[in-house]
Design an enzyme around this catalytic site. Structure first.
Site, PDB file in Angstrom:
ATOM      1  N   THR A  12       0.866  -1.183   0.000  1.00 12.87           N
ATOM      2  CA  THR A  12       0.000   0.000   0.000  1.00 12.87           C
ATOM      3  C   THR A  12       0.903   1.233   0.000  1.00 12.87           C
ATOM      4  OG1 THR A  12      -1.779  -1.137   1.153  1.00 12.87           O
ATOM      5  CG2 THR A  12      -1.743   1.266   1.349  1.00 12.87           C
ATOM      6  N   ASP A 114      -6.823   1.311 -10.223  1.00 13.72           N
ATOM      7  CA  ASP A 114      -5.431   1.744 -10.403  1.00 13.72           C
ATOM      8  C   ASP A 114      -5.133   2.005 -11.876  1.00 13.72           C
ATOM      9  OD1 ASP A 114      -5.686  -1.007 -10.885  1.00 13.72           O
ATOM     10  OD2 ASP A 114      -3.702  -1.525 -10.127  1.00 13.72           O
TER      11      ASP A 114
HETATM   12  N1  LIG Z   1      12.869  -2.672  -3.787  1.00 10.90           N
HETATM   13  C1  LIG Z   1      12.232  -3.745  -4.270  1.00 10.90           C
HETATM   14  N2  LIG Z   1      12.923  -4.806  -4.707  1.00 10.90           N
HETATM   15  C2  LIG Z   1      12.299  -5.886  -5.184  1.00 10.90           C
HETATM   16  N3  LIG Z   1      10.978  -5.991  -5.267  1.00 10.90           N
HETATM   17  C3  LIG Z   1      10.266  -4.971  -4.842  1.00 10.90           C
HETATM   18  C4  LIG Z   1      10.824  -3.790  -4.330  1.00 10.90           C
HETATM   19  N4  LIG Z   1       9.833  -2.948  -4.001  1.00 10.90           N
HETATM   20  C5  LIG Z   1       8.707  -3.586  -4.326  1.00 10.90           C
HETATM   21  N5  LIG Z   1       8.967  -4.799  -4.815  1.00 10.90           N
HETATM   22  C6  LIG Z   1       7.999  -5.763  -5.305  1.00 10.90           C
HETATM   23  O1  LIG Z   1       7.113  -4.993  -6.095  1.00 10.90           O
HETATM   24  C7  LIG Z   1       5.801  -5.479  -5.917  1.00 10.90           C
HETATM   25  C8  LIG Z   1       5.004  -4.408  -5.284  1.00 10.90           C
HETATM   26  O2  LIG Z   1       4.938  -3.358  -6.182  1.00 10.90           O
HETATM   27  P1  LIG Z   1       3.643  -2.468  -6.231  1.00 10.90           P
HETATM   28  O3  LIG Z   1       3.461  -1.809  -4.915  1.00 10.90           O
HETATM   29  O4  LIG Z   1       3.750  -1.641  -7.434  1.00 10.90           O
HETATM   30  O5  LIG Z   1       2.578  -3.575  -6.481  1.00 10.90           O
HETATM   31  P2  LIG Z   1       1.286  -3.927  -5.698  1.00 10.90           P
HETATM   32  O6  LIG Z   1       1.293  -3.432  -4.314  1.00 10.90           O
HETATM   33  O7  LIG Z   1       1.066  -5.358  -5.823  1.00 10.90           O
HETATM   34  O8  LIG Z   1       0.279  -3.155  -6.525  1.00 10.90           O
HETATM   35  P3  LIG Z   1      -0.658  -3.742  -7.641  1.00 10.90           P
HETATM   36  O9  LIG Z   1      -1.679  -4.549  -6.931  1.00 10.90           O
HETATM   37  O10 LIG Z   1      -1.179  -2.458  -8.176  1.00 10.90           O
HETATM   38  O11 LIG Z   1       0.189  -4.498  -8.601  1.00 10.90           O
HETATM   39  C9  LIG Z   1       5.906  -6.699  -5.040  1.00 10.90           C
HETATM   40  O12 LIG Z   1       5.977  -7.835  -5.858  1.00 10.90           O
HETATM   41  C10 LIG Z   1       7.195  -6.464  -4.269  1.00 10.90           C
HETATM   42  O13 LIG Z   1       7.751  -7.676  -3.867  1.00 10.90           O
HETATM   43  C1  LIG Z   2      -4.890  -5.869 -12.972  1.00 10.36           C
HETATM   44  C2  LIG Z   2      -4.646  -5.379 -11.555  1.00 10.36           C
HETATM   45  C3  LIG Z   2      -4.323  -6.559 -10.637  1.00 10.36           C
HETATM   46  C4  LIG Z   2      -3.436  -4.443 -11.613  1.00 10.36           C
HETATM   47  O1  LIG Z   2      -3.138  -3.953 -10.350  1.00 10.36           O
HETATM   48  C5  LIG Z   2      -5.868  -4.577 -11.027  1.00 10.36           C
HETATM   49  O2  LIG Z   2      -6.069  -3.441 -11.780  1.00 10.36           O
HETATM   50  C6  LIG Z   2      -7.126  -5.420 -11.042  1.00 10.36           C
HETATM   51  O3  LIG Z   2      -7.329  -6.251 -10.208  1.00 10.36           O
HETATM   52  N1  LIG Z   2      -7.997  -5.131 -12.036  1.00 10.36           N
HETATM   53  C7  LIG Z   2      -9.255  -5.794 -12.234  1.00 10.36           C
HETATM   54  C8  LIG Z   2      -9.358  -6.378 -13.600  1.00 10.36           C
HETATM   55  C9  LIG Z   2      -9.167  -5.382 -14.728  1.00 10.36           C
HETATM   56  O4  LIG Z   2      -8.551  -4.329 -14.579  1.00 10.36           O
HETATM   57  O5  LIG Z   2      -9.660  -5.678 -15.832  1.00 10.36           O
END
Ligand SMILES: Nc1ncnc2c1ncn2[C@@H]1O[C@H](COP(=O)(O)OP(=O)(O)OP(=O)(O)O)[C@@H](O)[C@H]1O
Ligand SMILES: CC(C)(CO)[C@@H](O)C(=O)NCCC(=O)O
Length: 296
Positions: A12, A114
């Site tokens: 987050t 997003d």
């Molecule tokens: N410094 C870092 N090095 C390696 N991996 C990282 C680092 N920072 C974040 N990550 C990885 O990046 C990902 C998280 O990125 P981000 O916050 O963009 O995604 P998210 O929280 O899953 O969001 P979304 O659901 O939108 O994809 C995870 O897989 C995490 O392990």
């Molecule tokens: C595709 C992700 C996982 C990317 O964060 C998110 O935007 C999501 O769960 N979307 C719902 C499905 C769609 O965007 O069509």
């Protein structure tokens, strides 16, 4: 200040932006933080975490814009805003919220919030048609038209998710550090995996970005020529430098998009209020139902 909260599947992201900069394509954050997404968190627990991290800065928050890609947390996020941020204007980006981004897809309601706000932020900042690439839990590559419409795109397994799946399913493979290898000729198991995971993701993104660019150009003559390819997401620092097509890296693209949606929603509410007070009708003719584009 405006507090923006992007609840992702893994992490987050939060940031504070100065209030009153609604239309600016990009404004530097005054404070930011990243925490693990806890899927079973309650509204009160979310509030405790956010308030605890903000500390004395909490007093300066005069608006909140939030989204969640985790459906279960959407309800809790709404609960947190209604109960703990009742005194300030707040916007939760979900279907029905007028982001101003036309979603030219089969079912606009299913597009992740997003992806919608990222399209808005990329278009506002770089104009013209653009491609948005996110390297998070999933890797997404989305097309945005010259007019700022979300045209659709790709959803693929994220780099870390692929790495975990590989280590879990192949008995001879172990988790590796996600960094770019020295060369595409992986000379060890670890390097071979890094080639496949990091350079493989970059090659996939390049291929998709080029194909989406061609689709944009085919739809609209003004989409011909160079298309900005904008990257964001937790793994962008690792993969984006390996991509040939990525032209910009904007780490806080999603949060900037939330900031822009907040500005739009607030401006629309104030215009409605002004009309109500002065008794003026809304500008322009009502849109015919058949001609209405899907917006949220
Ligand atoms: N410094 C870092 N090095 C390696 N991996 C990282 C680092 N920072 C974040 N990550 C990885 O990046 C990902 C998280 O990125 P981000 O916050 O963009 O995604 P998210 O929280 O899953 O969001 P979304 O659901 O939108 O994809 C995870 O897989 C995490 O392990
Ligand atoms: C595709 C992700 C996982 C990317 O964060 C998110 O935007 C999501 O769960 N979307 C719902 C499905 C769609 O965007 O069509």
């Amino acid at each position: 200040m405006l507090l923006c909260i992007d609840v992702g599947n893994t992490q987050t992201a939060l940031a504070l932006y100065p209030s009153g900069s609604d239309d600016d394509a990009a404004v530097a954050s005054r404070w930011d933080a990243r925490i693990r997404t806890e899927r079973r968190a309650t509204a009160d627990e979310l509030a405790l975490t956010v308030r605890g991290m903000l500390g004395p800065l909490l007093a300066e928050v005069d608006g909140v814009a939030a989204l969640s890609t985790v459906p279960a947390l959407l309800r809790e996020l709404r609960g947190m805003l209604d109960k703990h941020f009742a005194g300030v204007e707040h916007v939760l980006v979900e279907p029905g919220v007028r982001t101003g981004v036309p979603l030219l897809v089969d079912n606009p309601k299913e597009v992740g919030a997003d992806r919608v706000v990222q399209a808005l932020a990329a278009h506002q900042r770089f104009g013209g048609p653009c491609v948005v690439v996110t390297f998070g839990t999933s890797t997404t590559v989305d097309a945005v038209s010259a007019a700022g419409e979300f045209l659709g795109g790709a959803i693929a397994a994220g780099v870390a998710v692929s790495a975990d799946a590989l280590a879990a399913r192949a008995a001879g493979l172990r988790p590796v550090e996600l960094v770019a290898p020295r060369s595409v000729l992986g000379r060890s198991t670890v390097e071979g995996m890094q080639v496949g995971l990091v350079l493989g993701a970059a090659a996939m993104v390049d291929g998709l970005a080029r194909r989406l660019g061609a689709e944009i150009a085919a739809k609209d003559a003004s989409g011909r020529g160079p298309v900005a390819v904008v990257a964001c997401g937790g793994l962008a620092p690792v993969v984006a430098p390996e991509c040939e097509t990525v032209t910009h890296h904007v780490p806080d693209l999603t949060l900037q998009g939330l900031r822009l949606v907040f500005g739009r929603v607030r401006a629309a509410a104030r215009a409605r209020e002004d009309r109500r007070r002065t008794g003026q009708p809304a500008e322009g003719r009502p849109v015919e139902p058949g001609a209405r584009k899907a917006r949220r």
